[in-house]
Design a protein around this motif. Sequence first.
Motif, PDB file in Angstrom:
ATOM      1  N   PHE A 103      -9.641  -1.788  -0.134  1.00 35.32           N
ATOM      2  CA  PHE A 103      -8.511  -1.052   0.468  1.00 35.32           C
ATOM      3  C   PHE A 103      -8.901   0.258   1.153  1.00 35.32           C
ATOM      4  N   PHE A 104      -9.984   0.882   0.708  1.00 31.87           N
ATOM      5  CA  PHE A 104     -10.253   2.256   1.182  1.00 31.87           C
ATOM      6  C   PHE A 104     -11.525   2.416   2.013  1.00 31.87           C
ATOM      7  N   ARG A 161      -4.417   0.455  12.076  1.00 34.41           N
ATOM      8  CA  ARG A 161      -3.075   0.031  11.679  1.00 34.41           C
ATOM      9  C   ARG A 161      -2.228  -0.298  12.901  1.00 34.41           C
ATOM     10  N   TRP A 195     -12.421   7.735  10.206  1.00 33.25           N
ATOM     11  CA  TRP A 195     -13.107   9.029  10.318  1.00 33.25           C
ATOM     12  C   TRP A 195     -14.508   8.925  10.906  1.00 33.25           C
ATOM     13  N   ASN A 237      -1.636  -1.978   7.619  1.00 33.55           N
ATOM     14  CA  ASN A 237      -2.999  -1.432   7.678  1.00 33.55           C
ATOM     15  C   ASN A 237      -4.019  -2.566   7.663  1.00 33.55           C
ATOM     16  N   TYR A 285     -11.340   1.158   5.782  1.00 32.11           N
ATOM     17  CA  TYR A 285     -10.316   1.912   6.537  1.00 32.11           C
ATOM     18  C   TYR A 285     -10.824   3.326   6.825  1.00 32.11           C
ATOM     19  N   THR A 286     -11.365   3.952   5.793  1.00 33.54           N
ATOM     20  CA  THR A 286     -11.815   5.345   5.944  1.00 33.54           C
ATOM     21  C   THR A 286     -12.987   5.446   6.913  1.00 33.54           C
ATOM     22  N   TYR A 322      -6.951  15.038  14.307  1.00 34.21           N
ATOM     23  CA  TYR A 322      -7.148  15.296  12.882  1.00 34.21           C
ATOM     24  C   TYR A 322      -8.299  16.283  12.678  1.00 34.21           C
ATOM     25  N   TYR A 370       5.873   4.316   0.977  1.00 29.74           N
ATOM     26  CA  TYR A 370       4.603   4.983   1.274  1.00 29.74           C
ATOM     27  C   TYR A 370       4.622   6.421   0.775  1.00 29.74           C
ATOM     28  N   VAL A 392      -8.673  13.794   1.239  1.00 34.56           N
ATOM     29  CA  VAL A 392      -8.289  12.802   2.254  1.00 34.56           C
ATOM     30  C   VAL A 392      -7.689  11.555   1.600  1.00 34.56           C
ATOM     31  N   THR A 393      -8.440  10.905   0.729  1.00 35.00           N
ATOM     32  CA  THR A 393      -7.872   9.691   0.107  1.00 35.00           C
ATOM     33  C   THR A 393      -6.863  10.056  -0.992  1.00 35.00           C
ATOM     34  N   MET A 436       0.885  -1.173   0.000  1.00 37.39           N
ATOM     35  CA  MET A 436       0.000   0.000   0.000  1.00 37.39           C
ATOM     36  C   MET A 436       0.908   1.204   0.000  1.00 37.39           C
ATOM     37  N   TYR A 442      -5.307  19.619   7.529  1.00 35.98           N
ATOM     38  CA  TYR A 442      -4.749  18.260   7.649  1.00 35.98           C
ATOM     39  C   TYR A 442      -3.313  18.303   7.120  1.00 35.98           C
ATOM     40  N   ARG A 483      -4.358  11.625  -0.538  1.00 37.01           N
ATOM     41  CA  ARG A 483      -3.032  11.528   0.080  1.00 37.01           C
ATOM     42  C   ARG A 483      -2.315  10.237  -0.320  1.00 37.01           C
TER      43      ARG A 483
HETATM   44  N1  UDP Z   1      -6.583   5.259   3.529  1.00 40.89           N
HETATM   45  C1  UDP Z   1      -7.312   4.112   3.288  1.00 40.89           C
HETATM   46  N2  UDP Z   1      -6.666   2.909   3.346  1.00 40.89           N
HETATM   47  C2  UDP Z   1      -5.357   2.800   3.640  1.00 40.89           C
HETATM   48  C3  UDP Z   1      -4.609   3.969   3.880  1.00 40.89           C
HETATM   49  C4  UDP Z   1      -5.263   5.186   3.820  1.00 40.89           C
HETATM   50  O1  UDP Z   1      -8.517   4.187   3.064  1.00 40.89           O
HETATM   51  O2  UDP Z   1      -4.833   1.670   3.675  1.00 40.89           O
HETATM   52  C5  UDP Z   1      -7.293   6.564   3.454  1.00 40.89           C
HETATM   53  C6  UDP Z   1      -7.937   6.912   4.809  1.00 40.89           C
HETATM   54  O3  UDP Z   1      -9.103   7.672   4.574  1.00 40.89           O
HETATM   55  C7  UDP Z   1      -6.859   7.739   5.462  1.00 40.89           C
HETATM   56  C8  UDP Z   1      -6.366   8.563   4.268  1.00 40.89           C
HETATM   57  O4  UDP Z   1      -6.396   7.615   3.169  1.00 40.89           O
HETATM   58  O5  UDP Z   1      -7.366   8.540   6.495  1.00 40.89           O
HETATM   59  C9  UDP Z   1      -4.994   9.156   4.401  1.00 40.89           C
HETATM   60  O6  UDP Z   1      -4.062   8.152   4.741  1.00 40.89           O
HETATM   61  P1  UDP Z   1      -2.700   8.489   5.511  1.00 40.89           P
HETATM   62  O7  UDP Z   1      -1.923   7.241   5.633  1.00 40.89           O
HETATM   63  O8  UDP Z   1      -2.083   9.644   4.859  1.00 40.89           O
HETATM   64  O9  UDP Z   1      -3.269   8.914   6.951  1.00 40.89           O
HETATM   65  P2  UDP Z   1      -2.506   9.456   8.254  1.00 40.89           P
HETATM   66  O10 UDP Z   1      -1.126   8.848   8.265  1.00 40.89           O
HETATM   67  O11 UDP Z   1      -2.526  10.946   8.148  1.00 40.89           O
HETATM   68  O12 UDP Z   1      -3.364   8.942   9.361  1.00 40.89           O
END
Ligand code: UDP
Length: 400
Positions: free
Chosen positions: A165-166, A295, A174, A286, A169-170, A325, A199, A185-186, A112, A360, A188
């Motif tokens: 994958f998303f 994670r 959140w 994750n 987690y999201t 956050y 990463y 947000v995603t 990832m 953020y 990123r």
């Molecule tokens: N995200 C996801 N799956 C993953 C990693 C990230 O859905 O395996 C999404 C999730 O919404 C997350 C956002 O992408 O809050 C940003 O990820 P990042 O790793 O940058 O988050 P942080 O380290 O700031 O918590």
Amino acid sequence: MTRPDLRPAAPTHGSAAGFDYLVVGAGFAGSVLAERLASVLGQRVLLVDKRPHIGGNAYDRHDDAGLLVHPYGPHIFHTNSEDIFQYLSQFTRWRPYQHRVLASVDGQLLPMPINLDTINRLYGLNLSSFEVEGFLASLAEKKDEIRTSEDVVVGKIGRELYNKFFRGYTRKQWGLDPSELDASVTSRVPTRTNRDDRYFADHFQAMPLHGYTRMFERMLAHPNIKVMLNTDYRDIVGLLPWKHMIYTGPIDDFFDCRFGKLPYRSLQFEHVNLPQEQFQPVGTVNYPNDYGYTRISEFKHITGQRHPTTSVVYEYPCAEGDPYYPVPRPENAQLYKRYEAEAEKLPNVTFVGRLATYRYYNMDQVVGQALAAFRKLQAAHSAAERSIQVARQRAQSAEA
Ligand code: UDP
Ligand code: FAD
């Protein structure tokens, strides 16, 4: 609690005990400003933090086993800005480190951000970079407008990979569906068609050689900076003389939430030391679809420390608790704007940092924002000095 009176307690001119600046919060935002104001402008700075340590959320310390851990979750430094990297390099040497993350999906640990290997291993394929591009394009849903965090992912790699994958987690991270969050947000997390499994892709990726706290100690080791820990600024703001405040805490809190609470997402951290040399193959794994945590991070990968045991942290997202956050979505941006408008009415307070500007931001972005705020203050100081000089000259010529 009522608003603190933001007027200094007494005139500061000529007062040996007075401070020029009251800086609230000893994280990156507050510490960078304290350092610049003291070192470059010779200002007397009082830096207060309600926590018992400096460093804000980037604080690190040795746990009972002697392993360097990040109490507020894994912090990996990365930036594309040479200026920011050089600035911090005055206070630390670095250990090169490229963070790697695996996602636990369908019984496998897969790279990832999603890359060529993620797709080949997930689907038992042997696609080339070129072929995987076409494969992902065939999965992508056509979107007229990319507005939300769902649109970003589904529009690029389709719904199935989004669900694996998303989405989970999201929702965990959140407490909202990706369709309720800004695209930023995603966004990123990129998608790659090559085999790059880092990463982050930034030019500079490194960890402070002796940790963040040591770096902060060196930033703040200036005779003009006084640090007061375990102190809420409200308890001292009216007692000590100061001329200008730098505020880096939550902006809604500063205004007693007069327009309502701004949502900040929180986390609970579960730190565990295990009697084994290694727990997982990479710094972070994750868990998008299982468990209450998002994670698990293992610090030895990140710090390079050698030790017969290992320390890991589990992150459990939650609504209540310390604000970590800002939550990027339109209604929160609107509410933030109302607080920002109030902030602009206070010429003797500067709002900086992730919580005070509701952005953020990563660590490097906060450093960049603080350095920019410093440049503005420096320009104001130069202008004030010039007008004092002009006034003096006028007075002298009037006397003559
Ligand atoms: N995200 C996801 N799956 C993953 C990693 C990230 O859905 O395996 C999404 C999730 O919404 C997350 C956002 O992408 O809050 C940003 O990820 P990042 O790793 O940058 O988050 P942080 O380290 O700031 O918590
Ligand atoms: P903070 O570090 O939050 O500092 C604000 C300080 O103000 C706090 O210490 C607080 O105690 C103090 N304060 C608040 N109110 C008051 C008050 N009333 N009186 C006195 N003091 C007060 N960034 C990266 O670049 N890489 C990463 O890998 C990374 N990982 C992260 C992982 C997690 C789990 C989290 C939550 C963040 C991560 N970040 C990462 C982001 C990083 O933590 C922030 O960008 C940075 O620490 C923000 O600095 P700051 O000074 O704005 O805020």
